[in-house]
Design a protein around this motif. Sequence first.
Motif, PDB file in Angstrom:
ATOM      1  N   GLU A   1      16.991 -48.200  61.207  1.00  0.00           N
ATOM      2  CA  GLU A   1      16.448 -47.746  62.485  1.00  0.00           C
ATOM      3  C   GLU A   1      16.162 -46.245  62.500  1.00  0.00           C
ATOM      4  N   GLU A   2      17.026 -45.444  61.882  1.00  0.00           N
ATOM      5  CA  GLU A   2      16.848 -43.992  61.956  1.00  0.00           C
ATOM      6  C   GLU A   2      15.659 -43.494  61.140  1.00  0.00           C
ATOM      7  N   VAL A   3      15.129 -44.301  60.223  1.00  0.00           N
ATOM      8  CA  VAL A   3      13.996 -43.856  59.400  1.00  0.00           C
ATOM      9  C   VAL A   3      12.721 -44.607  59.741  1.00  0.00           C
ATOM     10  N   ARG A   4      12.802 -45.506  60.704  1.00  0.00           N
ATOM     11  CA  ARG A   4      11.666 -46.377  61.007  1.00  0.00           C
ATOM     12  C   ARG A   4      10.412 -45.595  61.393  1.00  0.00           C
ATOM     13  N   ASP A   5      10.555 -44.486  62.101  1.00  0.00           N
ATOM     14  CA  ASP A   5       9.396 -43.757  62.619  1.00  0.00           C
ATOM     15  C   ASP A   5       8.914 -42.652  61.691  1.00  0.00           C
ATOM     16  N   ASP A   6       9.540 -42.465  60.544  1.00  0.00           N
ATOM     17  CA  ASP A   6       9.086 -41.437  59.614  1.00  0.00           C
ATOM     18  C   ASP A   6       7.833 -41.954  58.902  1.00  0.00           C
ATOM     19  N   PRO A   7       6.707 -41.231  58.972  1.00  0.00           N
ATOM     20  CA  PRO A   7       5.453 -41.726  58.383  1.00  0.00           C
ATOM     21  C   PRO A   7       5.500 -41.865  56.869  1.00  0.00           C
ATOM     22  N   ARG A   8       6.490 -41.266  56.244  1.00  0.00           N
ATOM     23  CA  ARG A   8       6.593 -41.360  54.781  1.00  0.00           C
ATOM     24  C   ARG A   8       7.257 -42.660  54.330  1.00  0.00           C
ATOM     25  N   VAL A   9       7.766 -43.433  55.285  1.00  0.00           N
ATOM     26  CA  VAL A   9       8.545 -44.622  54.969  1.00  0.00           C
ATOM     27  C   VAL A   9       7.755 -45.888  55.263  1.00  0.00           C
ATOM     28  N   THR A  10       7.751 -46.809  54.307  1.00  0.00           N
ATOM     29  CA  THR A  10       7.231 -48.156  54.509  1.00  0.00           C
ATOM     30  C   THR A  10       8.395 -49.118  54.374  1.00  0.00           C
ATOM     31  N   LEU A  11       8.688 -49.869  55.431  1.00  0.00           N
ATOM     32  CA  LEU A  11       9.821 -50.775  55.435  1.00  0.00           C
ATOM     33  C   LEU A  11       9.377 -52.174  55.023  1.00  0.00           C
ATOM     34  N   LEU A  12      10.123 -52.759  54.072  1.00  0.00           N
ATOM     35  CA  LEU A  12       9.770 -54.065  53.541  1.00  0.00           C
ATOM     36  C   LEU A  12      10.993 -54.973  53.544  1.00  0.00           C
ATOM     37  N   PRO A  13      11.238 -55.703  54.646  1.00  0.00           N
ATOM     38  CA  PRO A  13      12.337 -56.671  54.646  1.00  0.00           C
ATOM     39  C   PRO A  13      12.002 -57.833  53.714  1.00  0.00           C
ATOM     40  N   VAL A  14      12.991 -58.256  52.921  1.00  0.00           N
ATOM     41  CA  VAL A  14      12.720 -59.286  51.920  1.00  0.00           C
ATOM     42  C   VAL A  14      13.853 -60.310  51.888  1.00  0.00           C
ATOM     43  N   GLU A  15      13.529 -61.448  51.306  1.00  0.00           N
ATOM     44  CA  GLU A  15      14.538 -62.457  50.977  1.00  0.00           C
ATOM     45  C   GLU A  15      15.079 -62.202  49.574  1.00  0.00           C
ATOM     46  N   HIS A  16      14.145 -61.887  48.648  1.00  0.00           N
ATOM     47  CA  HIS A  16      14.508 -61.580  47.270  1.00  0.00           C
ATOM     48  C   HIS A  16      13.586 -60.494  46.736  1.00  0.00           C
ATOM     49  N   LEU A  17      14.089 -59.753  45.757  1.00  0.00           N
ATOM     50  CA  LEU A  17      13.283 -58.763  45.047  1.00  0.00           C
ATOM     51  C   LEU A  17      13.525 -58.955  43.560  1.00  0.00           C
ATOM     52  N   THR A  18      12.450 -59.054  42.805  1.00  0.00           N
ATOM     53  CA  THR A  18      12.563 -59.179  41.354  1.00  0.00           C
ATOM     54  C   THR A  18      11.980 -57.923  40.714  1.00  0.00           C
ATOM     55  N   LEU A  19      12.808 -57.201  40.010  1.00  0.00           N
ATOM     56  CA  LEU A  19      12.350 -56.020  39.286  1.00  0.00           C
ATOM     57  C   LEU A  19      11.807 -56.456  37.934  1.00  0.00           C
ATOM     58  N   ARG A  20      10.625 -55.967  37.605  1.00  0.00           N
ATOM     59  CA  ARG A  20       9.988 -56.346  36.357  1.00  0.00           C
ATOM     60  C   ARG A  20       9.833 -55.121  35.461  1.00  0.00           C
ATOM     61  N   PRO A  21       9.831 -55.347  34.147  1.00  0.00           N
ATOM     62  CA  PRO A  21       9.574 -54.215  33.245  1.00  0.00           C
ATOM     63  C   PRO A  21       8.194 -53.643  33.526  1.00  0.00           C
ATOM     64  N   GLY A  22       8.147 -52.343  33.769  1.00  0.00           N
ATOM     65  CA  GLY A  22       6.872 -51.696  34.032  1.00  0.00           C
ATOM     66  C   GLY A  22       6.463 -50.843  32.851  1.00  0.00           C
ATOM     67  N   HIS A  23       5.473 -50.007  33.061  1.00  0.00           N
ATOM     68  CA  HIS A  23       5.106 -49.051  32.023  1.00  0.00           C
ATOM     69  C   HIS A  23       6.202 -47.993  31.933  1.00  0.00           C
ATOM     70  N   ARG A  24       6.094 -47.131  30.954  1.00  0.00           N
ATOM     71  CA  ARG A  24       7.145 -46.140  30.735  1.00  0.00           C
ATOM     72  C   ARG A  24       7.310 -45.206  31.933  1.00  0.00           C
ATOM     73  N   THR A  25       6.266 -45.043  32.716  1.00  0.00           N
ATOM     74  CA  THR A  25       6.325 -44.076  33.822  1.00  0.00           C
ATOM     75  C   THR A  25       6.221 -44.731  35.183  1.00  0.00           C
ATOM     76  N   THR A  26       6.284 -46.058  35.254  1.00  0.00           N
ATOM     77  CA  THR A  26       6.171 -46.728  36.548  1.00  0.00           C
ATOM     78  C   THR A  26       7.220 -47.821  36.686  1.00  0.00           C
TER      79      THR A  26
END
Length: 309
Positions: free
Chosen positions: A193-218
Amino acid sequence: MPSHPDSSVGYDTDLIVIGGGPAGCAAARMAASVGMRSVVIEPDRLCRNLYRISALNNALGGYTSGLELADAMTAELKAMELCRLELGRRVTELRAADDRVTVTLDDGRRLVAPYAVVATGVGPLQPGDVPWIVAPEGLFLPPLWQAAADDAEGRTLLVLGGDRPIGTFLRAHPATETRLLVVYPEADVYKVEEVRDDPRVTLLPVEHLTLRPGHRTTVAAEAMSADGTRRNLSADAAYLSIGNVPTAPPGDLLRGSDGYCPPTDQHPRVIVAGDLRSVRYQRIMTALGSGAEAALQAYYAARKLHMRE
């Protein structure tokens, strides 16, 4: 007032303090104020985590950053004659008996005192520690509060979890041009709630998150919402804000089902202080107060024993 270490009963000091954060430092300072000698054992430097907190909004004394407060506390402890510092040392075992506490260090030495204050605090949960994140085995990520302005300027950061350090980070870097993709389970919506109105923040509520191998810099990930919708995410770096896990030393400490060490459940000669007590009171001010109270508890207990004897 308790006597100084008594070789006739095998005491090396009046009080052993395990942990050199705000609670441990406050315990040593209070102990000295009532004439008790202490040994502070810390595997890193004093106030190591406090140094990484860029902005403070709940500390007395006019301190606005963790670095300022940590510098002041460290200088005071190093100048105290009644406090001995054992820095760069870990506790491998803590044992409590009827008349003493024995602490074994990682170099094999043992220290004995009438009482011990345990203030080892907490460490960050990793992606593999929570059920809603699927991550490559052995993946370790840094907590968000360790990120500096240069780590965020002009970059997109994937933040796992919605805990309070997000607000601390944003207050510390108000002019930093960054984008935070904050991914969190829907049950934790109250945390953001305290960061909801900061324009730099995008809130993404999820059920699951899968982290995948990315490039060396991403960093690449797939987020699945409660309705089954899937979304591919990409960021320049990933940081943690999913909470902490207690870092208690092995031995005679009783832990609750959540891993924390309730003070009322411990051996009478072992006093728990700071963040190790409970997830509910993890603040600098509460850590300082509980550390000071722990030292006084040892002082009054020792005085009572001495008077009875």
